[in-house]
Design a protein around this motif. Structure first.
Motif, PDB file in Angstrom:
ATOM      1  N   ASN A  55       0.816  -1.203   0.000  1.00 39.05           N
ATOM      2  CA  ASN A  55       0.000   0.000   0.000  1.00 39.05           C
ATOM      3  C   ASN A  55       0.856   1.262   0.000  1.00 39.05           C
ATOM      4  O   ASN A  55       0.384   2.343  -0.341  1.00 39.05           O
ATOM      5  N   GLU A  56       2.121   1.117   0.394  1.00 43.35           N
ATOM      6  CA  GLU A  56       3.029   2.261   0.467  1.00 43.35           C
ATOM      7  C   GLU A  56       4.226   2.037  -0.452  1.00 43.35           C
ATOM      8  O   GLU A  56       4.603   0.898  -0.721  1.00 43.35           O
ATOM      9  N   PRO A  57       4.870   3.127  -0.929  1.00 45.86           N
ATOM     10  CA  PRO A  57       5.997   2.985  -1.862  1.00 45.86           C
ATOM     11  C   PRO A  57       7.323   2.768  -1.144  1.00 45.86           C
ATOM     12  O   PRO A  57       8.271   3.550  -1.288  1.00 45.86           O
ATOM     13  N   TYR A  58       7.405   1.700  -0.359  1.00 49.15           N
ATOM     14  CA  TYR A  58       8.610   1.455   0.425  1.00 49.15           C
ATOM     15  C   TYR A  58       9.561   0.478  -0.257  1.00 49.15           C
ATOM     16  O   TYR A  58      10.776   0.640  -0.185  1.00 49.15           O
ATOM     17  N   TYR A  59       9.016  -0.559  -0.879  1.00 47.36           N
ATOM     18  CA  TYR A  59       9.889  -1.506  -1.596  1.00 47.36           C
ATOM     19  C   TYR A  59      10.413  -0.865  -2.878  1.00 47.36           C
ATOM     20  O   TYR A  59      11.597  -0.919  -3.195  1.00 47.36           O
ATOM     21  N   ASN A  60       9.514  -0.293  -3.658  1.00 48.20           N
ATOM     22  CA  ASN A  60       9.911   0.527  -4.807  1.00 48.20           C
ATOM     23  C   ASN A  60       8.908   1.669  -4.927  1.00 48.20           C
ATOM     24  O   ASN A  60       8.119   1.921  -4.016  1.00 48.20           O
ATOM     25  N   GLU A  61       8.926   2.359  -6.049  1.00 48.48           N
ATOM     26  CA  GLU A  61       8.105   3.558  -6.189  1.00 48.48           C
ATOM     27  C   GLU A  61       6.625   3.263  -6.414  1.00 48.48           C
ATOM     28  O   GLU A  61       5.788   4.168  -6.322  1.00 48.48           O
ATOM     29  N   GLU A  62       6.275   2.010  -6.680  1.00 51.55           N
ATOM     30  CA  GLU A  62       4.889   1.669  -6.997  1.00 51.55           C
ATOM     31  C   GLU A  62       4.075   1.326  -5.745  1.00 51.55           C
ATOM     32  O   GLU A  62       4.602   0.799  -4.784  1.00 51.55           O
ATOM     33  N   THR A  63       2.784   1.626  -5.805  1.00 47.01           N
ATOM     34  CA  THR A  63       1.820   1.193  -4.794  1.00 47.01           C
ATOM     35  C   THR A  63       0.668   0.521  -5.528  1.00 47.01           C
ATOM     36  O   THR A  63       0.569   0.597  -6.757  1.00 47.01           O
TER      37      THR A  63
END
Length: 382
Positions: A55-63
């Motif tokens: 739900n958040e862009p923490y792994y990469n820029e996508e949500t």
């Protein structure tokens, strides 16, 4: 082989809850929104993919929200009403959009599923996979204490998992891993840092070399290849790249620089099955072993991972743990299960599992049927 003609795409918006919170250096996840992508051809055959985002862009820029936007506004319009003679074509058809690899993979994998079903074969056979069973590892989130981590590891070793991956971050690393190694001197053990360190931590990370780890995964910045080269020269522990490999070209550069000895291939991260296979093939040419990482997928994503892992150079157990380790009830049938750390590759067509629409309805928020090309944004010609 029979080509497919895409009639419609249905986006199923779901909210799924994990059995237990999963903690990494990014934070803790307890539930996630997942968009399931159903591609239907003109004969009524359905294929499935999913957005393996958080739900958040923490792994990469996508949500999940951004992948749905990209699918609706740009990617689905390119694929609707198109005739596809082989799913390999989809990679180039979607190349007009830069990055957004998870969004691309969501529809690309669904098209592989449709195509394989239409031609009465499995995705594994289309890819050239030959393994009939895959070894499974277990990923363990950051625990409160080393003792609690050892307890978790013992549980999963007893269950038969073939590799243990421990999430680490500064302050929860060496002592935690040492406690595990002291308790289990011979198990295949690795650490996953999710970009939590810098080159200033080299001396600290060198302490890993005494623990006989299979690898340390993505210790440095999420977009780095160069600094990992410096770190790998200083460590005897193999460095594995994850977040910084998005394409065949990234993998080529990392191998040429000597930035890693292992590469983790995630279908979503690299934009689909076609690019995943190309990276696999390149790594095999250079004697770089690969494994399939997990993104807390539903059964649909896990099924695609199983199909990919049948390729020859997947020699390290992946993160495709059984459904019951993450979800109270998965949405595929039969449920994905393992026996003493081994998953049997299903013999059915496509992904080898069926989506159970009754189970899907329990986590479904809404469904959105797309049948017409939206001309809001001009789509460059293929």
């Amino acid at each position: 082989m029979q080509s497919i003609h895409i009639k419609e795409v249905i986006l199923h918006h779901t909210k799924v809850s994990l059995i237990a919170p999963f903690t990494t250096s990014f934070g803790t996840m307890e539930q996630k929104d997942v968009c399931l992508v159903e591609v239907v051809d003109d004969t009524g055959v359905s294929g499935w993919g999913e957005t393996v985002t958080s739900n958040e862009p923490y792994y990469n820029e996508e949500t999940t929200a951004t992948t749905v936007y990209m699918l609706k506004e740009f990617l689905i319009p390119r694929m609707l009403k198109k005739e596809i003679s082989h799913p390999n074509e989809v990679h180039d058809m979607l190349s007009f959009v830069r990055r957004n690899n998870i969004a691309k993979a969501a529809i690309e994998t669904a098209i592989w599923d449709v195509f394989a079903k239409k031609n009465h074969t499995s995705i594994a056979k289309l890819l050239g996979g030959s393994q009939t069973e895959i070894a499974v590892g277990k990923s363990i989130g950051i625990q409160d204490t080393p003792a609690k981590l050892v307890e978790k590891v013992r549980e999963f070793v007893d269950e038969g998992f073939k590799k243990i991956k421990v999430k680490i971050k500064p302050g929860a690393d060496i002592a935690y891993l040492k406690a595990v190694r002291d308790a289990f001197p011979t198990i295949p053990l690795m650490a996953d840092a999710n970009s939590a360190y810098t080159l200033k931590d080299i001396d600290h990370l060198k302490e890993l070399d005494s623990l006989n780890l299979m690898m340390i995964e993505q210790p440095l910045s999420h977009d780095d290849i160069v600094d990992h080269r410096i770190l790998q020269k200083e460590l005897t522990t193999p460095v594995c790249l994850d977040e910084s490999v998005h394409s065949l070209d990234d993998a080529r550069k990392a191998i040429e620089l000597g930035s890693c000895k292992i590469i983790n291939i995630k279908i979503g991260r690299v934009g689909g099955l076609y690019e995943a296979k190309r990276i696999h093939d390149l790594c095999m040419e250079h004697d770089i072993p690969v494994w399939c990482g997990g993104m807390l997928e539903t059964g649909i994503g896990r099924a695609h991972n199983i199909q990919l892992t049948t390729l020859k150079n997947f020699t390290i157990p992946g993160d495709t743990a059984p459904s019951a380790h993450y979800w109270k009830e998965d949405i595929v049938t039969p449920e994905i299960v393992m026996n003493h750390g081994i998953i049997q590759v299903p013999s059915g067509d496509g992904i080898g599992y069926e989506v159970d629409r009754d189970k899907l309805s329990k986590v479904l928020i809404s469904s959105e049927r797309i049948t017409e090309v939206d001309t809001t944004h001009p789509i460059p010609s293929a």
